[in-house]
Design an enzyme around this catalytic site. Structure first.
Site, PDB file in Angstrom:
ATOM      1  N   HIS A 133      -3.759  -4.925  -0.041  1.00 30.60           N
ATOM      2  CA  HIS A 133      -3.347  -5.435   1.272  1.00 30.60           C
ATOM      3  C   HIS A 133      -3.405  -6.962   1.275  1.00 30.60           C
ATOM      4  CE1 HIS A 133      -3.130  -1.688   3.617  1.00 30.60           C
ATOM      5  NE2 HIS A 133      -4.078  -1.262   2.788  1.00 30.60           N
ATOM      6  N   CYS A 190       0.839  -1.196   0.000  1.00 33.09           N
ATOM      7  CA  CYS A 190       0.000   0.000   0.000  1.00 33.09           C
ATOM      8  C   CYS A 190       0.881   1.256   0.000  1.00 33.09           C
ATOM      9  CB  CYS A 190      -0.993  -0.033   1.162  1.00 33.09           C
ATOM     10  SG  CYS A 190      -2.330   1.174   1.003  1.00 33.09           S
ATOM     11  N   GLU A 209      -2.438  -8.942   3.529  1.00 31.96           N
ATOM     12  CA  GLU A 209      -2.789  -9.411   4.880  1.00 31.96           C
ATOM     13  C   GLU A 209      -4.291  -9.375   5.133  1.00 31.96           C
ATOM     14  OE1 GLU A 209      -2.403  -4.966   5.394  1.00 31.96           O
ATOM     15  OE2 GLU A 209      -1.499  -6.534   4.151  1.00 31.96           O
TER      16      GLU A 209
END
Length: 204
Positions: free
Chosen positions: A186, A80, A188
């Site tokens: 992202h 990001c 994650e």
């Protein structure tokens, strides 16, 4: 050892937890001594460009980070705003970026949008790799990732574009130059696709 740069921004623990579940050695590096142990580096980031650059500069780790990436060629993955920091500059602020990739960060031209959705670009979207294997091994088709941003990475060389996403036109949602990798989304927060991408990075 994968080291996640802890300069106060980013979903650091979520990334570390994924690697722990995968059985991949990981540490959260909060100073230059800890960062020096890194074989691979993850540079996370959220928020504004200038604030992220300020926090990194204040962390005391920038010099070590630059040494590992530019002089020693350690693989690094920016996530990001961590990816955006790898450019030379951003429309979002005045601070110079790290300049690891010849690129600018630009704001989406909302006035040109033909779709109802505006900014930020938030939620799930398709990511289309421009090559097989590597960071996107096993993700060549039907991969979806979670996004949250209003600015995009614009490399000057098409050779640095690793994957694209369509948001009122295609833009580079992942880039690579030598061993410098970046993803605008992202991983994650992207379920099995994000886990696979982080696993791939650990094996590059």
């Amino acid at each position: 050892m994968i080291s996640i740069v802890n300069y106060g921004l980013g979903n650091i623990q979520a990334i570390a937890n994924i690697y722990k579940r995968l059985g991949v050695p990981v540490q959260i590096a909060s100073n230059e001594e800890e960062l020096a142990e890194a074989r691979r580096i993850i540079l996370p980031g959220v928020g504004s460009f200038d604030w992220a650059m300020t926090r990194l500069n204040q962390s005391g780790m920038r010099e070590q980070l630059e040494k590992l990436v530019t002089a020693e060629g350690r693989p690094v993955l920016g996530i990001c705003v961590g990816m955006q920091m790898m450019a030379k500059r951003s429309d979002e602020g005045e601070a110079p970026g790290l300049g690891w990739i010849d690129a600018d960060v630009r704001r989406f031209d909302e006035a040109s949008f033909t779709q109802q959705t505006r900014l930020p670009h938030m939620g799930w979207n398709d990511v289309r790799p421009q090559q097989t294997g590597g960071l996107f091994a096993g993700l060549e088709t039907d991969a979806r990732f979670y996004f949250l941003h209003s600015y995009y990475f614009a490399p000057r060389s098409a050779d640095d574009v690793l994957a694209v996403t369509d948001y009122n036109g295609e833009y580079a949602s992942s880039v690579c130059h030598d061993k410098v990798f970046g993803v605008q989304f992202h991983p994650e927060k992207s379920h099995q696709w994000g886990i696979q991408l982080l696993k791939n990075f650990s094996e590059l």
